[in-house]
Design an enzyme around this catalytic site. Structure first.
Site, mmCIF file in Angstrom:
data_model
loop_
_atom_site.group_PDB
_atom_site.id
_atom_site.type_symbol
_atom_site.label_atom_id
_atom_site.label_comp_id
_atom_site.label_asym_id
_atom_site.label_seq_id
_atom_site.Cartn_x
_atom_site.Cartn_y
_atom_site.Cartn_z
ATOM 1 N N HIS A 18 0.863 -1.189 0.000
ATOM 2 C CA HIS A 18 0.000 0.000 0.000
ATOM 3 C C HIS A 18 0.895 1.233 0.000
ATOM 4 O O HIS A 18 1.311 1.717 1.053
ATOM 5 C CB HIS A 18 -0.924 -0.040 1.231
ATOM 6 C CG HIS A 18 -1.949 1.058 1.277
ATOM 7 N ND1 HIS A 18 -3.134 0.943 1.969
ATOM 8 C CD2 HIS A 18 -1.970 2.297 0.732
ATOM 9 C CE1 HIS A 18 -3.842 2.053 1.851
ATOM 10 N NE2 HIS A 18 -3.142 2.902 1.107
ATOM 11 N N HIS A 20 1.290 4.865 -2.366
ATOM 12 C CA HIS A 20 0.927 5.742 -3.493
ATOM 13 C C HIS A 20 2.220 6.402 -3.942
ATOM 14 O O HIS A 20 2.830 7.160 -3.163
ATOM 15 C CB HIS A 20 -0.072 6.803 -3.038
ATOM 16 C CG HIS A 20 -1.330 6.220 -2.462
ATOM 17 N ND1 HIS A 20 -2.481 6.057 -3.194
ATOM 18 C CD2 HIS A 20 -1.614 5.740 -1.222
ATOM 19 C CE1 HIS A 20 -3.424 5.512 -2.431
ATOM 20 N NE2 HIS A 20 -2.920 5.309 -1.218
ATOM 21 N N HIS A 198 -9.582 1.100 -1.180
ATOM 22 C CA HIS A 198 -9.534 1.723 0.142
ATOM 23 C C HIS A 198 -10.950 1.652 0.721
ATOM 24 O O HIS A 198 -11.914 2.058 0.049
ATOM 25 C CB HIS A 198 -9.144 3.197 0.035
ATOM 26 C CG HIS A 198 -7.693 3.443 -0.237
ATOM 27 N ND1 HIS A 198 -7.025 2.872 -1.285
ATOM 28 C CD2 HIS A 198 -6.780 4.224 0.415
ATOM 29 C CE1 HIS A 198 -5.756 3.290 -1.269
ATOM 30 N NE2 HIS A 198 -5.585 4.113 -0.252
ATOM 31 N N GLU A 201 -11.311 3.508 6.004
ATOM 32 C CA GLU A 201 -10.283 4.421 6.534
ATOM 33 C C GLU A 201 -11.034 5.511 7.317
ATOM 34 O O GLU A 201 -10.857 5.648 8.532
ATOM 35 C CB GLU A 201 -9.460 5.021 5.385
ATOM 36 C CG GLU A 201 -8.362 5.973 5.842
ATOM 37 C CD GLU A 201 -7.601 6.627 4.681
ATOM 38 O OE1 GLU A 201 -8.124 6.628 3.536
ATOM 39 O OE2 GLU A 201 -6.485 7.144 4.919
ATOM 40 N N ASP A 279 1.800 4.001 2.861
ATOM 41 C CA ASP A 279 0.757 4.840 2.254
ATOM 42 C C ASP A 279 1.370 6.002 1.449
ATOM 43 O O ASP A 279 1.519 5.891 0.236
ATOM 44 C CB ASP A 279 -0.217 5.337 3.329
ATOM 45 C CG ASP A 279 -1.627 5.592 2.809
ATOM 46 O OD1 ASP A 279 -1.878 5.345 1.622
ATOM 47 O OD2 ASP A 279 -2.477 6.039 3.607
ATOM 48 N N ASP A 280 1.686 7.102 2.111
ATOM 49 C CA ASP A 280 2.273 8.289 1.451
ATOM 50 C C ASP A 280 3.458 8.755 2.308
ATOM 51 O O ASP A 280 3.334 9.745 3.043
ATOM 52 C CB ASP A 280 1.219 9.402 1.358
ATOM 53 C CG ASP A 280 0.011 8.960 0.560
ATOM 54 O OD1 ASP A 280 0.079 8.955 -0.681
ATOM 55 O OD2 ASP A 280 -1.001 8.585 1.185
HETATM 56 N N1 HPA Z 1 -6.656 7.488 1.357
HETATM 57 C C1 HPA Z 1 -7.336 7.803 0.261
HETATM 58 N N2 HPA Z 1 -6.756 8.272 -0.826
HETATM 59 C C2 HPA Z 1 -5.429 8.415 -0.848
HETATM 60 C C3 HPA Z 1 -4.678 8.098 0.257
HETATM 61 C C4 HPA Z 1 -5.324 7.596 1.425
HETATM 62 O O1 HPA Z 1 -4.721 7.285 2.468
HETATM 63 N N3 HPA Z 1 -3.391 8.359 -0.079
HETATM 64 C C5 HPA Z 1 -3.392 8.818 -1.353
HETATM 65 N N4 HPA Z 1 -4.635 8.850 -1.809
HETATM 66 ZN ZN ZN Z 2 -3.740 4.799 0.601
#
Ligand code: HPA
Ligand code: ZN
Length: 339
Positions: A18, A20, A198, A201, A279-280
């Site tokens: 996971h 991006h 996703h 969250e 994630d990011d």
């Molecule tokens: N959630 C939803 N969209 C996203 C995320 C996330 O954590 N990171 C990049 N796009």
């Molecule tokens: Zn994500």
């Protein structure tokens, strides 16, 4: 941080499932690409950029993340972005990564689909040659956009079908339930693509149910709010659904108030197939090894639990059984070596 734990985690073979790739754009690289492409950015210094990364929810982050992606203009930018991520990931013990990209973020700015796709794919090839890290590419549909735009993206990907592993669903969750993309995901399945989304969250457990029932996902991204629904917890365990959980992301986006209260220990107790991911990472303050270390420090998770999640990461990867066996044996060899 305990240096023993840091060393143990960095050496532990793992997959990242996971990530991006646009979220791995470090501020230094943002300035470099902005200068090279003559794109104006609303910051004077790297410190000022980092100071802006103070989010109170997902949308707060997304606004800055989409603005940051505007500096990406050429195939070379995407190539360098990917290679920089893989170098950091390799240092964190990553042997295989399945990376997301958001084609609509780029095509909506007028870049041809090929610019992002070919740049990332050539970065992935270069990373495998340089670092021995294998990878797959997953395109995510932006769920705040409509079904028609997602179908257009699926059409654009046709010439790349042999190089794209699957489709995902990201961006603003609440108000954009999985059901909105049921037909798009059905078509992606017919095209032979894997499906992830996703869910849970910020969105409710009902969205997780929809992702399972309507999108027929092969893997769940986040899934935190599944823990509010007993029946759903049992279902995810019974179906051996892999969850790609992102602790530092959850902390930065206020999905949890404190890492010490993160649901991962309870997820593991309930038999869920949890993996840890970044994630990011450029926005959330840590790459994948930091997620293992900081979660373990905050919750007291054992080394056995960390090893279990590393195993889960290979078991949940979209690779064949021979590759899974090879990666799992590498974990065993590492454990034998470090005692
Ligand atoms: N959630 C939803 N969209 C996203 C995320 C996330 O954590 N990171 C990049 N796009
Ligand atoms: Zn994500």
């Amino acid at each position: 941080m305990s240096s023993d734990l840091v060393t143990f985690v960095a050496g532990l073979p793992k997959a990242e499932l996971h990530l991006h790739i646009e979220g791995s754009l470090e501020p230094e690289q943002m300035f470099e690409f902005a200068r090279r492409n003559r794109v104006a950015i609303p910051f004077d210094s790297v410190e000022q950029v980092r100071a802006a990364y103070d989010f109170s929810n997902l949308q707060d982050f997304l606004d800055i993340y989409y603005a940051g992606a505007d500096v990406l203009r050429t195939e070379q930018d995407f190539h360098e972005l990917a290679l920089a991520y893989f170098r950091r990931a390799a240092a964190d013990g990553v042997r295989h990564a399945e990376i997301f990209f958001d084609p609509q973020t780029h095509t909506d700015r007028g870049l041809p689909f090929a610019v992002a796709a070919d740049g990332l794919l050539s970065g992935m090839v270069a990373a495998e040659a340089e670092l021995g890290v294998s990878s797959k590419l997953i395109l995510c549909f932006l769920r705040h956009l409509d079904e028609e735009a997602a179908f257009a993206t699926l059409k654009a990907v046709e010439p790349w079908l042999d190089r794209i592993a699957g489709v995902g669903l990201d961006s603003s969750e609440v108000g954009h339930p999985p059901s909105k993309f049921q037909r798009v995901f059905a078509r992606a399945g017919e095209m032979g693509l894997k499906r992830v989304a996703h869910a849970g969250e910020e969105g409710p457990p009902a969205y997780v149910h929809e992702a399972l029932d309507l999108l027929r996902i092969d893997r769940m991204d986040h899934g935190n709010r599944s823990m509010e629904d007993e029946g759903l917890i049992r279902r995810l365990a019974d179906e051996r659904m892999t969850l790609t959980v992102c602790p530092l992301s959850n902390l930065k986006l206020c999905v949890v108030d404190d890492l010490a209260d993160h649901p991962v220990p309870e997820m593991l107790r309930r038999g869920l197939h949890v993996t840890l991911n970044s994630d990011d990472p450029a926005y959330f303050g840590g790459y994948v090894a930091d997620n293992y270390v900081r979660l373990a420090e905050a919750t007291g998770l054992s080394r056995e639990a960390l090893v279990q999640m590393a195993r889960n990461s290979f078991e949940g990867a979209f690779v064949d059984d021979a590759a899974k066996t090879r990666h799992l044996a590498e974990i065993d060899a590492y454990l034998a070596e470090v005692g």
